[in-house]
Enzyme design. Structure first.
Site, PDB file in Angstrom:
ATOM      1  N   ARG A 113      34.399  34.356  32.604  1.00  0.00           N
ATOM      2  CA  ARG A 113      33.974  34.423  33.924  1.00  0.00           C
ATOM      3  C   ARG A 113      34.801  33.972  35.037  1.00  0.00           C
ATOM      4  O   ARG A 113      35.068  32.547  34.929  1.00  0.00           O
ATOM      5  CB  ARG A 113      32.847  34.265  33.275  1.00  0.00           C
ATOM      6  N   ARG A 122      33.172  40.921  37.334  1.00  0.00           N
ATOM      7  CA  ARG A 122      33.236  39.629  36.163  1.00  0.00           C
ATOM      8  C   ARG A 122      33.295  40.710  34.837  1.00  0.00           C
ATOM      9  O   ARG A 122      32.548  41.799  34.085  1.00  0.00           O
ATOM     10  CB  ARG A 122      31.532  38.497  36.001  1.00  0.00           C
ATOM     11  N   ASP A 125      28.004  38.945  33.247  1.00  0.00           N
ATOM     12  CA  ASP A 125      27.134  37.557  34.281  1.00  0.00           C
ATOM     13  C   ASP A 125      25.756  37.425  33.661  1.00  0.00           C
ATOM     14  O   ASP A 125      25.376  37.917  32.915  1.00  0.00           O
ATOM     15  CB  ASP A 125      26.377  38.321  35.737  1.00  0.00           C
ATOM     16  N   ASP A 127      21.895  35.111  34.329  1.00  0.00           N
ATOM     17  CA  ASP A 127      21.244  35.021  35.203  1.00  0.00           C
ATOM     18  C   ASP A 127      20.395  34.963  35.036  1.00  0.00           C
ATOM     19  O   ASP A 127      19.371  35.404  34.035  1.00  0.00           O
ATOM     20  CB  ASP A 127      21.001  36.758  36.864  1.00  0.00           C
TER      21      ASP A 127
END
Length: 197
Positions: A113, A122, A125, A127
């Site tokens: 990344r 990207r 990701d 999160d």
């Protein structure tokens, strides 16, 4: 993520040591919601690799994986980036939020990344959307995620895997989804992420 996969770099030893030091008994685990997204490379393979890497984490078990959705990039002009594949993973973990964040960053690093620009493309990701009912304004990890309640690409798959879900401090995910709508979020019924065995 298999350690024999030549396309995936190993997680740095320093991160592994910190994670291994956590309670790995899964007694009294906490529930966390993790959002995954990819718009570079083999998006489906990368998402599956991230799911597998989460399951390989000591002190963490993947409990549910949403369908795959194809979505428009957030925060950029239409047509300037490839579309994303997005999914939501529900996990139970004994890791504290800080260690879970470290693991997420290690997975992103393993998939190379790059963080050159805000809202940039990207490979992956990872999160943390919510961790149990924790509400925190810590700048290193704000919980719940400060913008997830506005993002259909998080709310739609989250609602799929947990229709009764509550977004800490904001009400039900279903109600938030009605407010936000589902424009630009299309299910990919031809694709599937495997729940680790």
């Amino acid at each position: 993520m298999s350690s024999s996969d030549p396309t995936v770099q190993p997680v740095p030893a320093s991160v592994v040591e910190k994670v291994d030091a956590a309670d790995v008994t899964l007694s009294n685990p906490k529930r966390a919601v993790i959002s995954l997204g990819s718009n570079l490379g083999n998006r489906l393979e990368t998402l599956q690799g991230a799911v597998d890497a989460l399951e390989d984490t000591p002190g963490l078990r993947v409990k549910a994986v949403s369908p795959v959705y194809e979505t428009e990039p957030w925060g950029v002009e239409p047509g300037t980036q490839a579309t994303y594949f997005n999914a939501v993973v529900l996990v139970k973990t004994t890791l504290p939020p800080s260690s879970l964040l470290e693991r997420g960053h290690a997975i992103e690093e393993a998939f190379e990344r790059v963080r050159d620009e805000q809202w940039g493309p990207r490979t992956i990701d990872v999160d943390i959307v919510a961790y149990q009912d924790v509400v925190s304004d810590d700048p290193l990890l704000t919980l719940p995620h400060p913008r997830a309640h506005q993002r259909a690409f998080v709310l739609v798959p989250w609602n799929d895997v947990d229709p009764q879900a509550e977004f800490p401090g904001r009400g039900s995910v279903e109600a938030l989804l009605h407010e936000v709508g589902q424009d630009g979020v299309q299910v990919r019924a031809d694709l599937e992420l495997r729940l680790p065995e």
